[in-house]
Design a protein around this motif. Structure first.
Motif, mmCIF file in Angstrom:
data_model
loop_
_atom_site.group_PDB
_atom_site.id
_atom_site.type_symbol
_atom_site.label_atom_id
_atom_site.label_comp_id
_atom_site.label_asym_id
_atom_site.label_seq_id
_atom_site.Cartn_x
_atom_site.Cartn_y
_atom_site.Cartn_z
ATOM 1 N N ARG A 136 3.848 1.585 -1.283
ATOM 2 C CA ARG A 136 4.406 1.774 -2.621
ATOM 3 C C ARG A 136 3.349 2.275 -3.602
ATOM 4 N NH1 ARG A 136 7.694 -3.979 -3.014
ATOM 5 N NH2 ARG A 136 9.078 -3.620 -1.221
ATOM 6 N N ALA A 137 2.164 1.700 -3.528
ATOM 7 C CA ALA A 137 1.093 2.088 -4.455
ATOM 8 C C ALA A 137 0.662 3.529 -4.250
ATOM 9 C CB ALA A 137 -0.101 1.155 -4.289
ATOM 10 N N TYR B 160 0.829 -1.198 0.000
ATOM 11 C CA TYR B 160 0.000 0.000 0.000
ATOM 12 C C TYR B 160 0.869 1.256 0.000
ATOM 13 C CZ TYR B 160 -4.229 2.706 0.765
ATOM 14 O OH TYR B 160 -5.273 3.570 0.604
ATOM 15 N N VAL C 84 -6.110 0.651 -7.709
ATOM 16 C CA VAL C 84 -5.788 -0.469 -8.595
ATOM 17 C C VAL C 84 -5.619 -1.750 -7.793
ATOM 18 C CG1 VAL C 84 -4.051 -1.387 -10.176
ATOM 19 C CG2 VAL C 84 -4.756 1.003 -10.361
ATOM 20 N N PHE D 77 1.776 6.381 -6.572
ATOM 21 C CA PHE D 77 1.337 6.453 -7.970
ATOM 22 C C PHE D 77 -0.117 6.914 -8.037
ATOM 23 C CE2 PHE D 77 4.659 3.264 -7.711
ATOM 24 C CZ PHE D 77 5.487 3.601 -8.787
ATOM 25 N N HIS E 97 -3.821 6.845 -8.378
ATOM 26 C CA HIS E 97 -4.825 5.780 -8.296
ATOM 27 C C HIS E 97 -4.217 4.423 -7.931
ATOM 28 C CE1 HIS E 97 -7.283 8.803 -10.216
ATOM 29 N NE2 HIS E 97 -6.530 8.780 -11.298
ATOM 30 N N GLY E 98 -2.986 4.433 -7.427
ATOM 31 C CA GLY E 98 -2.327 3.177 -7.112
ATOM 32 C C GLY E 98 -3.093 2.300 -6.131
#
Length: 334
Positions: free
Chosen positions: A232-233, A230, A242, A236, A238-239
């Motif tokens: 890391r996402a 989470y 996704v 980005f 909308h990481g």
């Protein structure tokens, strides 16, 4: 005008193993429910010392009855705007007199005297204020609640989860026994708030105070690596969304406010299956009446709010998770 701290966002360290609360075997698996009892204001506008009201408090006695019927005792974290208003505070009489409920304190610094700071997003996190000003506001809030309800609060929550490096020592000096200002795995650095990404949902002791974080559960196929994925996402666009759409990881807090029922039910099931001993739920008191929060805009939203709690109560019973009052938690924690 007092200047706020000029420092990096506060990052409370993860608890050492010897700081973790070891719940006794007969405590079982339990849950507790915190309500942020506060004024209503426009969530879309900038924070202000003016322009708020406490009319939604009229819905509180009926809500208390409904939660009592679900065996969900309330720990009401009352802020200064409500405690200082006799009419608003009177709506909490049934809670005050219920032995399984509790009156705690919640600090909204922008409406709590002394008023020495500018009203800014950074200063809305009380832990960012100069230590003497944060301590003075907590003392004002504590004294007001003690006078209004006949006993001093022993549980505290910083509004917006705005804990700082000096908060727990201030609370200990004022006789508080429990803090619930940490939201496990969340990061509020975007506008100057604390970074809780190193903190999990387990209770721990620090500075003579029990810290009981707001429970966060990672669900999905890769939930074992949920926190790192989470993080890391989140870097980005909308990481995190996704990850959710792919069924890989979803970060879930135990609240009906912006947390879908299906996700919350799965989170509770996962948490209990992984051995979590104490789950913490939360909501804001203005959500008890339509039109005061983005989560309950109309009668349909309010009906959905109560369906969420009805279904959650049923799931907790099915999993064998019993309610815990604040006193029961403090006694079990020793």
């Amino acid at each position: 005008m007092t200047q706020a701290r000029a420092s990096l966002p506060y990052r409370p360290p993860a608890p050492d193993p010897d700081e973790l609360v070891c719940w006794p075997a007969d405590f079982g698996t339990r849950f507790t429910l915190f309500c942020d009892v506060e004024e209503e204001f426009d969530w879309r506008a900038s924070l202000s010392r003016d322009g708020w009201s406490t009319t939604a408090m009229s819905a509180f006695p009926d809500a208390h009855r409904r939660f009592a019927g679900l065996d969900m005792p309330l720990a009401c974290m009352v802020d200064y705007a409500v405690a200082a208003d006799p009419t608003a505070a009177d709506y909490l009489a049934s809670v005050r007199d219920d032995p399984r409920c509790a009156i705690g304190a919640q600090l909204h610094p922008w409406v709590t005297p002394p008023f020495e700071e500018a009203v800014t997003p950074f200063n809305s996190y009380a832990g960012n204020l100069p230590p003497s000003l944060e301590a003075a506001k907590i003392a004002t809030l504590t004294d007001t609640i003690a006078t209004r309800f006949g006993r001093p609060p022993v549980a505290y929550r910083a509004g917006r989860y705005g804990i700082g490096p000096d908060t727990l020592s201030v609370l200990a000096a004022l006789g508080y026994r429990l803090d619930t200002s940490v939201r496990a795995a969340y990061d509020y650095r975007a506008d100057g708030g604390p970074d809780f990404r190193a903190i999990g949902s387990s209770a721990y002791r620090r500075d003579r105070v029990i810290e009981l974080p707001f429970t966060t559960v990672h669900t999905g196929m890769l939930r074992g690596r949920g926190a790192s994925l989470y993080r890391r996402a989140a870097g980005f666009p909308h990481g995190p969304g996704v990850l959710v759409r792919l069924g890989l990881v979803q970060r879930v807090s135990l609240t009906p406010e912006d947390m879908p029922l299906r996700a919350a039910l799965e989170a509770v099931t996962v948490a209990v299956g992984e051995g979590t001993r104490l789950l913490t739920f939360s909501f804001h008191s203005p959500s008890l009446a339509p039109g005061h929060t983005p989560y309950v805009r109309d009668a349909a939203d309010l009906a959905a709010f109560w369906r969420w709690w009805d279904a959650m109560a049923e799931r907790l019973v099915r999993l064998g998770v019993r309610s815990a009052s604040l006193n029961e938690i403090l006694n079990a924690a020793g």
